[in-house]
Design an enzyme around this catalytic site. Structure first.
Site, PDB file in Angstrom:
ATOM      1  N   GLY A 196      15.519   6.894  14.093  1.00  0.00           N
ATOM      2  CA  GLY A 196      16.414   6.526  13.115  1.00  0.00           C
ATOM      3  C   GLY A 196      17.738   6.278  12.925  1.00  0.00           C
ATOM      4  O   GLY A 196      18.327   6.520  12.332  1.00  0.00           O
ATOM      5  N   TYR A 214       2.226  -5.810  13.487  1.00  0.00           N
ATOM      6  CA  TYR A 214       1.387  -4.654  14.652  1.00  0.00           C
ATOM      7  C   TYR A 214       2.494  -4.648  15.546  1.00  0.00           C
ATOM      8  O   TYR A 214       2.293  -3.554  16.392  1.00  0.00           O
ATOM      9  CB  TYR A 214       0.026  -4.821  14.723  1.00  0.00           C
ATOM     10  CG  TYR A 214      -0.899  -5.019  14.069  1.00  0.00           C
ATOM     11  CD1 TYR A 214      -0.997  -3.978  13.256  1.00  0.00           C
ATOM     12  CD2 TYR A 214      -1.370  -5.771  14.251  1.00  0.00           C
ATOM     13  CE1 TYR A 214      -2.067  -3.138  12.584  1.00  0.00           C
ATOM     14  CE2 TYR A 214      -3.443  -5.070  13.124  1.00  0.00           C
ATOM     15  CZ  TYR A 214      -3.319  -4.722  12.334  1.00  0.00           C
ATOM     16  OH  TYR A 214      -4.327  -3.752  11.527  1.00  0.00           O
ATOM     17  N   GLU A 228      24.609  -1.853  14.894  1.00  0.00           N
ATOM     18  CA  GLU A 228      23.173  -0.934  15.062  1.00  0.00           C
ATOM     19  C   GLU A 228      22.567  -1.718  16.862  1.00  0.00           C
ATOM     20  O   GLU A 228      22.370  -2.546  16.610  1.00  0.00           O
ATOM     21  CB  GLU A 228      21.870  -0.937  14.131  1.00  0.00           C
ATOM     22  CG  GLU A 228      21.153   0.256  14.985  1.00  0.00           C
ATOM     23  CD  GLU A 228      19.467  -0.044  13.786  1.00  0.00           C
ATOM     24  OE1 GLU A 228      19.578  -0.777  13.201  1.00  0.00           O
ATOM     25  OE2 GLU A 228      18.634   0.719  14.432  1.00  0.00           O
ATOM     26  N   CYS A 246       2.569 -12.979  -2.328  1.00  0.00           N
ATOM     27  CA  CYS A 246       2.225 -14.612  -1.437  1.00  0.00           C
ATOM     28  C   CYS A 246       0.455 -14.270  -1.382  1.00  0.00           C
ATOM     29  O   CYS A 246       0.166 -14.693  -2.321  1.00  0.00           O
ATOM     30  CB  CYS A 246       3.346 -14.099  -0.801  1.00  0.00           C
ATOM     31  SG  CYS A 246       3.366 -15.913  -0.083  1.00  0.00           S
ATOM     32  N   HIS A 303       8.945 -12.666  -2.917  1.00  0.00           N
ATOM     33  CA  HIS A 303       8.095 -11.477  -2.201  1.00  0.00           C
ATOM     34  C   HIS A 303       9.861 -10.420  -2.785  1.00  0.00           C
ATOM     35  O   HIS A 303      10.415 -10.247  -2.698  1.00  0.00           O
ATOM     36  CB  HIS A 303       8.612 -11.735  -0.590  1.00  0.00           C
ATOM     37  CG  HIS A 303       7.413 -12.057  -0.167  1.00  0.00           C
ATOM     38  ND1 HIS A 303       6.681 -11.068   0.911  1.00  0.00           N
ATOM     39  CD2 HIS A 303       7.081 -13.012   0.026  1.00  0.00           C
ATOM     40  CE1 HIS A 303       5.694 -12.269   1.238  1.00  0.00           C
ATOM     41  NE2 HIS A 303       6.983 -12.916   1.543  1.00  0.00           N
ATOM     42  N   GLU A 355       9.209  -7.264  -2.979  1.00  0.00           N
ATOM     43  CA  GLU A 355      10.150  -6.086  -2.595  1.00  0.00           C
ATOM     44  C   GLU A 355      11.685  -6.445  -1.939  1.00  0.00           C
ATOM     45  O   GLU A 355      12.169  -5.320  -1.255  1.00  0.00           O
ATOM     46  CB  GLU A 355       8.845  -6.108  -1.731  1.00  0.00           C
ATOM     47  CG  GLU A 355       8.128  -6.429  -0.778  1.00  0.00           C
ATOM     48  CD  GLU A 355       7.474  -7.940  -0.770  1.00  0.00           C
ATOM     49  OE1 GLU A 355       7.665  -8.272  -2.255  1.00  0.00           O
ATOM     50  OE2 GLU A 355       6.936  -8.419   0.592  1.00  0.00           O
TER      51      GLU A 355
END
Ligand code: GLN
Length: 549
Positions: A16, A54, A141, A382, A508, A510
């Protein structure tokens, strides 16, 4: 001049790092500093756009149309800012730039090498956002785990920057795991000691160690970590497992991660953190008054990271509605006419997910039909919107072979067709219709009541579109295009006015939901699901099991 914080990871992946980086950024932002975050990924793909979900989870698309790592989604959701192409750099992109320069003759006959040419290009990109004058702090990061062959050039670039920049302009935070051994009933620090030693061998010494742990770190343990990793006691930070990622900034504040960082960076001007809206959101999230079950119909449901932004949007929208959203994953490949009501009857709303290719589309179409006929709230994103169009064409307009040419290039009724601009494109990677485009919304429609305005912009990632030669037929039969691109007339939103809540969007939504600005379609969809739950007389199936968003 900006200051730079680097976040590395040790012992194992999936600790994380993105959430820790975003949490630190949130705290610094809340203290009045201008912060951005960037992610450097060690793989050879030029960007994650070509990766199967995936492999690497969802591909997050920025305003400027960059296909990026899903951690950028966390950065935007936490910080309520936009990131861009510059915020995500891969080894592939670094090499591409260096090799292109070599072909242009830019290295004047020199031998092109990892050090200094690759590391110089990494450093240039690490410094870039800090040189725009827009930020006080740039957090970088570093993807992967310390000790990996691939991340070596990134760590070397950090080493050089630490040497080149003033001492107080850089800070290295190392995230590590303190595993708990059940048999010994002990937390173990050895893997952390090893990973810090490995980082030190590569020339970088961490200033702060953030320890992911299932148990509380005792003072003795903190002392041990501090001593053997050569950091101050106060720089050993405990990051215990949290019930939600949105708790992590507050947990990091309790551990004073922000204060210790500011001290090392010699930043003395900052205020008390302003986190009132964040805390209000958390309260609503923790104490919901109601609960709804939303079916997520997709083909990548085994891997939750594939729908990360959708799941997080439901967290934001749920909190806004003071309602817990339980996500029931339904694999589209296994939905058939025969089992659809058994699979979907207990739900309060249906979201048909984005996707590519043939697998699972017939199940999605069956699910749309169920939602349309049973007046269950429906939200298609979509590919989900395209499936709603195909379902309507087949079952209402009677065009039995209606399809998208993506799945059936020979259909006589291509209600979803490849965009003209896409017809000449053969290359993959960055070639879809990507990023932010405007959409004009018709007044008096569901979309208008959701957004409360007629001009919006949303982000895209697709090649196919609604075929406008069918539009009149659709609108006569009751499916309307309530949102269109003002320049090209590309249909962005479809809806069914005679249904309580049925909306499909080509874009999209989201990708733009944040803690402080939940996305309105999600907010209204959850509200509609709540109303549907109240209306429906049949009892919810008690056997439904799912993830809580
Ligand atoms: N495969 C569809 C297209 O390219 C939908 C893409 C998506 O759902 N992101 O148009």
């Amino acid at each position: 001049m900006a200051k730079y914080i680097f976040v590395t990871g040790g012992v194992t992946s999936s600790l994380g790092k993105g959430i820790i980086a975003a949490s630190l950024a949130k705290l610094l932002q809340a203290r009045g500093l201008k912060v951005t975050i960037q992610k450097f990924d060690p793989y050879i793909n030029v960007d994650p756009g070509t990766l199967n979900p995936y492999e690497h989870g969802e591909c997050f698309v920025t305003e400027d149309g960059a296909e990026t790592d899903l951690d950028l989604g966390h950065y935007e959701r936490f910080l309520n800012i936009f990131t861009s192409q510059a915020n995500n750099v891969t080894t592939g992109r670094i090499y591409q730039t260096v090799i292109n320069k070599e072909r242009e003759g830019a290295y004047l006959g020199k031998t092109v090498q990892v050090v200094p040419h690759i590391t110089d290009e990494i450093k240039r990109r690490m410094l870039h956002l800090g040189q725009t004058g827009e930020f006080d702090i740039v957090i970088t990061e570093i993807g992967g785990t310390v000790g990996d062959i691939e991340s070596l050039p990134f760590v070397e670039a950090v080493r050089q920057l630490q040497w080149e920049l003033p001492e107080e302009d850089t800070l290295v935070v190392h995230l590590t795991l303190i595993p708990y051994l059940k048999a010994a009933k002990e937390l173990k620090t050895k893997p952390t000691q090893h990973s810090v030693r490995m980082l030190s061998q590569e020339g970088v010494h961490p200033d702060i160690i953030v320890c992911r742990t299932e148990r509380t770190l005792t003072p003795e343990l903190r002392r041990k970590i501090a001593l053997f990793c050569n950091v101050k006691m106060e720089a050993v930070i405990e990051a215990a497992d949290a019930p939600t990622i949105y708790e992590v900034p507050l947990a990091m504040m309790r551990e004073q991660l922000d204060i210790i960082s500011l001290k090392k960076l010699n930043i003395t001007e900052y205020r008390e953190p302003e986190l009132a809206r964040w805390k209000e959101f958390l309260d609503k999230l923790k104490y919901p008054k109601d609960k709804v079950a939303i079916g997520l119909i997709g083909k990548y449901i085994e891997l939750q990271d594939a729908y990360k932004s959708i799941l997080e949007s439901f967290v934001h929208a749920g909190a806004m509605n003071e309602c817990q959203v339980q996500i029931i994953n339904v694999h589209s490949e296994f939905i058939t006419d025969e089992n659809v009501s058994e699979k979907l009857a207990g739900l309060d709303g249906l979201l048909v997910a984005p996707g590519f290719g043939h697998r699972g589309v017939e199940g999605k179409i069956v699910a749309v039909k169920y939602a349309r006929e049973n007046k269950m709230p429906f939200f298609g994103i979509c590919l989900g919107m395209q499936m709603a169009v195909i379902e309507f064409a087949r079952n209402v307009l009677g065009l039995k072979d209606a399809h998208s040419t993506e799945m059936n290039p020979d259909t006589k009724n291509p209600v979803i067709d490849l965009m003209d601009e896409q017809k000449k494109i053969t290359a993959k990677g960055g070639t879809m219709r990507l990023g932010s485009y405007p959409c004009e919304i018709k007044e008096g429609t569901l979309a208008h009541s959701i957004y409360g305005k007629t001009s919006i912009t949303e982000r895209h990632r697709h090649r196919w579109e609604f075929n406008n030669s069918y539009l009149e037929q659709f609108e006569k039969a009751g499916m309307m295009a309530s949102g269109k691109n003002p320049g090209t007339n590309l249909v962005e939103i479809v809806e069914l006015p005679n249904h309580p809540f049925f909306i499909g969007v080509q874009y999209h939504p989201e990708l733009k939901s944040t803690v402080e600005n939940p996305q309105p379609v999600f907010v209204h969809f959850v509200k509609a699901a709540r109303e549907y739950a109240e209306r429906k007389d049949d009892v919810k199936s008690p056997v439904l099991q799912g993830e809580s968003a």
